[in-house]
Structures are given as C-alpha cells and as structure tokens.
Design a protein around this motif. Structure first.
Motif, short mmCIF file in Angstrom:
data_model
loop_
_atom_site.label_atom_id
_atom_site.label_comp_id
_atom_site.label_asym_id
_atom_site.label_seq_id
_atom_site.Cartn_x
_atom_site.Cartn_y
_atom_site.Cartn_z
N PHE A 130 0.83 -1.20 0.00
CA PHE A 130 0.00 0.00 0.00
C PHE A 130 0.87 1.25 0.00
O PHE A 130 0.61 2.21 -0.75
CB PHE A 130 -0.91 -0.01 1.23
N ALA A 131 1.92 1.25 0.81
CA ALA A 131 2.81 2.42 0.90
C ALA A 131 3.48 2.71 -0.43
O ALA A 131 3.59 3.87 -0.86
CB ALA A 131 3.85 2.20 1.99
N VAL A 132 3.95 1.66 -1.10
CA VAL A 132 4.64 1.83 -2.39
C VAL A 132 3.68 2.36 -3.45
O VAL A 132 4.02 3.29 -4.20
CB VAL A 132 5.27 0.50 -2.84
N VAL A 133 2.48 1.81 -3.52
CA VAL A 133 1.51 2.25 -4.54
C VAL A 133 1.09 3.69 -4.29
O VAL A 133 1.01 4.50 -5.23
CB VAL A 133 0.28 1.33 -4.55
N VAL A 134 0.84 4.03 -3.04
CA VAL A 134 0.42 5.41 -2.73
C VAL A 134 1.54 6.39 -3.06
O VAL A 134 1.29 7.44 -3.67
CB VAL A 134 0.05 5.53 -1.23
N ARG A 135 2.76 6.07 -2.69
CA ARG A 135 3.86 7.00 -2.94
C ARG A 135 4.09 7.20 -4.44
O ARG A 135 4.28 8.30 -4.92
CB ARG A 135 5.14 6.52 -2.27
N ARG A 136 4.09 6.09 -5.15
CA ARG A 136 4.29 6.18 -6.61
C ARG A 136 3.18 6.99 -7.27
O ARG A 136 3.43 7.80 -8.16
CB ARG A 136 4.36 4.79 -7.22
N SER A 137 1.96 6.77 -6.84
CA SER A 137 0.82 7.48 -7.43
C SER A 137 0.87 8.97 -7.09
O SER A 137 0.59 9.82 -7.94
CB SER A 137 -0.50 6.89 -6.91
N ALA A 138 1.22 9.29 -5.86
CA ALA A 138 1.21 10.67 -5.40
C ALA A 138 2.33 11.49 -6.02
O ALA A 138 2.12 12.64 -6.43
CB ALA A 138 1.33 10.72 -3.87
N GLY A 166 8.46 11.88 3.40
CA GLY A 166 8.87 11.64 4.77
C GLY A 166 8.03 10.59 5.46
O GLY A 166 8.55 9.69 6.12
N LEU A 167 6.71 10.69 5.28
CA LEU A 167 5.80 9.74 5.94
C LEU A 167 5.94 8.34 5.37
O LEU A 167 6.01 7.35 6.12
CB LEU A 167 4.35 10.22 5.80
N THR A 168 5.98 8.23 4.03
CA THR A 168 6.08 6.90 3.44
C THR A 168 7.47 6.31 3.69
O THR A 168 7.60 5.10 3.87
CB THR A 168 5.80 6.92 1.93
N GLY A 169 8.49 7.16 3.69
CA GLY A 169 9.84 6.68 3.99
C GLY A 169 9.92 6.10 5.39
O GLY A 169 10.45 5.00 5.60
N ALA A 170 9.36 6.83 6.35
CA ALA A 170 9.35 6.35 7.73
C ALA A 170 8.52 5.07 7.86
O ALA A 170 8.89 4.13 8.58
CB ALA A 170 8.79 7.43 8.65
N ALA A 171 7.38 5.02 7.12
CA ALA A 171 6.53 3.84 7.18
C ALA A 171 7.24 2.61 6.61
O ALA A 171 7.18 1.51 7.18
CB ALA A 171 5.24 4.09 6.40
N LEU A 172 7.93 2.79 5.47
CA LEU A 172 8.63 1.66 4.86
C LEU A 172 9.76 1.16 5.74
O LEU A 172 9.98 -0.05 5.86
CB LEU A 172 9.17 2.08 3.49
N ILE A 173 10.49 2.07 6.36
CA ILE A 173 11.57 1.65 7.27
C ILE A 173 10.99 0.94 8.48
O ILE A 173 11.50 -0.09 8.93
CB ILE A 173 12.41 2.86 7.69
N GLY A 174 9.87 1.48 9.00
CA GLY A 174 9.22 0.82 10.12
C GLY A 174 8.73 -0.57 9.77
O GLY A 174 8.88 -1.52 10.55
N LEU A 175 8.16 -0.72 8.57
CA LEU A 175 7.70 -2.04 8.12
C LEU A 175 8.89 -2.97 7.89
O LEU A 175 8.79 -4.18 8.12
CB LEU A 175 6.89 -1.88 6.83
N GLY A 176 10.02 -2.41 7.44
CA GLY A 176 11.22 -3.21 7.27
C GLY A 176 11.73 -3.74 8.61
O GLY A 176 12.13 -4.91 8.72
N ILE A 177 11.69 -2.89 9.64
CA ILE A 177 12.11 -3.32 10.97
C ILE A 177 11.17 -4.42 11.49
O ILE A 177 11.61 -5.42 12.07
CB ILE A 177 12.09 -2.13 11.94
#
Length: 211
Positions: A25-33, A192-203
């Motif tokens: 979801f994060a990747v699709v939203v960021r790419r679309s936005a 910033g938000l999606t970057g933080a979300a992706l790193i959080g999901l990675g952790i």
C-alpha cells in the motif's frame, strides 16, 4: 475447490488482505502521489503479479517449503527487510531535497519510471515471507494437495484480479489528486511519511519469526 461460493470466499479473503495497510500500500500510494497515475498503476500491477506468484507457490508446495525452512525464511526475510529499508531511505533522502521529487523518475523517461514502479511493487510483495505464510495457510483450505493445474490457475487469477483491482483503485484515486501532491511541501511530507513507514515495516519484517 469447485463451488462459486468457495471462489467468492477466496477472492474476498485475498481482497481483505490486500486492503490491509502494509508495504504494498505504501509503495503504490507514494508512486501514485509523486510520480503520477501511470506509475502508481504500474506499481499496483507489480504487486498483483507478486500475489499471483505466491498463490502458485502455495498451491504447488513451494511456499510451504519456504515457511518450513528456517534458513530460507530468514534469507527472504532479511532480503525483503533490506529492500524496504532501501526504499524508505530513498524516500527520506528525497524528502530532504528541495522540491521533494523522486530522482528515479526525473532521471529518465516515463517508460523507465513506470517499469521501475512495476519492479518495486513486485519485489515488495515477493520478498515478503509473511505473504508466503498467509497463502500457505489460506490456499490449502480451497484446493487439495492433488489439485489440478486448472484449479491452481483459477485461484491465482482470482487473487491477481482482486489485488490489481484494489490497488488500481488506490492508484487512480491518489493520482487524481496529484496536483495537490505536486506542491513541494506536500511532496516532502509524503516522502517523509512513506519513507518512515517503509523503514518501520522493514524493521517489523526483520523481527518477524515463523509461527
């Protein structure tokens, strides 16, 4: 799997899984936005193809081997977490740049950007061993161990269709608002938000263990 009720149930469960917030979801939203509707739809298609791959893997027993093997699970988990860290770091770096643009898209033609978006969506899903666990638990409830190739294909196509429909909807809704996201301040916030979300999901993925 033979009844329409089972087909509908399987499709509904996969759709609910796709709608759950996560790296896809994060990747699709960021790419679309930030890159536009086309790139968002490409990322959505890549994600759906990843789901197709996992359904086939679960139906043929490959995903079960991954889920059962501590080494295989750990390897995929580590690679997947590293990829999410990479995407998150790129987004955060982009947020710190003036204008908050996505460098990959700016560096080449739209076709390259759309192709990269597809790969992003695909890898984000395929490198997530939690997806393997999900489908290993789900698929056997709808097909027997001796299921025919036709049954496996039906399930895979249903999963592909449901997932791509949802994420294409997300991509188009977010892409429609691209004029808002085109503002530098908004782009930086999204990055910033999606970057933080992706790193959080990675952790979270890195800390995941087999059930």
């Amino acid at each position: 799997m033979s009844s329409m009720a089972q087909v509908a149930a399987f499709g509904g469960i996969v759709l609910l899984g796709a709608m759950s917030p996560g790296p896809d979801f994060a990747v699709v939203v960021r790419r679309s936005a930030l890159s536009g509707r086309l790139h968002g739809m490409s990322a959505a298609t890549g994600t759906a193809v990843g789901v197709f791959v996992w359904v086939v893997a679960a139906a043929t027993g490959i995903a079960a081997v991954l889920a059962a093997s501590a080494v295989a699970f750990t390897v995929v988990k580590v690679v997947g977490a590293a990829y999410l860290f990479y995407l998150g770091a790129r987004a955060l770096i982009s947020a710190l740049r003036t204008g908050g643009g996505f460098a990959l898209d700016a560096a080449g033609p739209a076709r390259r950007g759309a192709g990269a978006a597809f790969v992003e969506g695909l890898l984000t899903n395929v490198l997530n061993p939690k997806a393997a666990l999900f489908f290993v638990a789900l698929v056997p409830q709808f097909v027997s161990s001796g299921a025919s190739a036709g049954e496996t294909l039906v399930l895979s196509v249903i999963a592909l269709a449901g997932t791509v429909a949802w994420f294409l909807l997300v991509a188009n809704v977010v892409g429609t608002l691209r004029k808002v996201f085109a503002r530098p301040a908004v782009r930086r916030v999204v990055d910033g938000l999606t970057g933080a979300a992706l790193i959080g999901l990675g952790i979270k993925l890195a800390a995941a263990t087999r059930p």
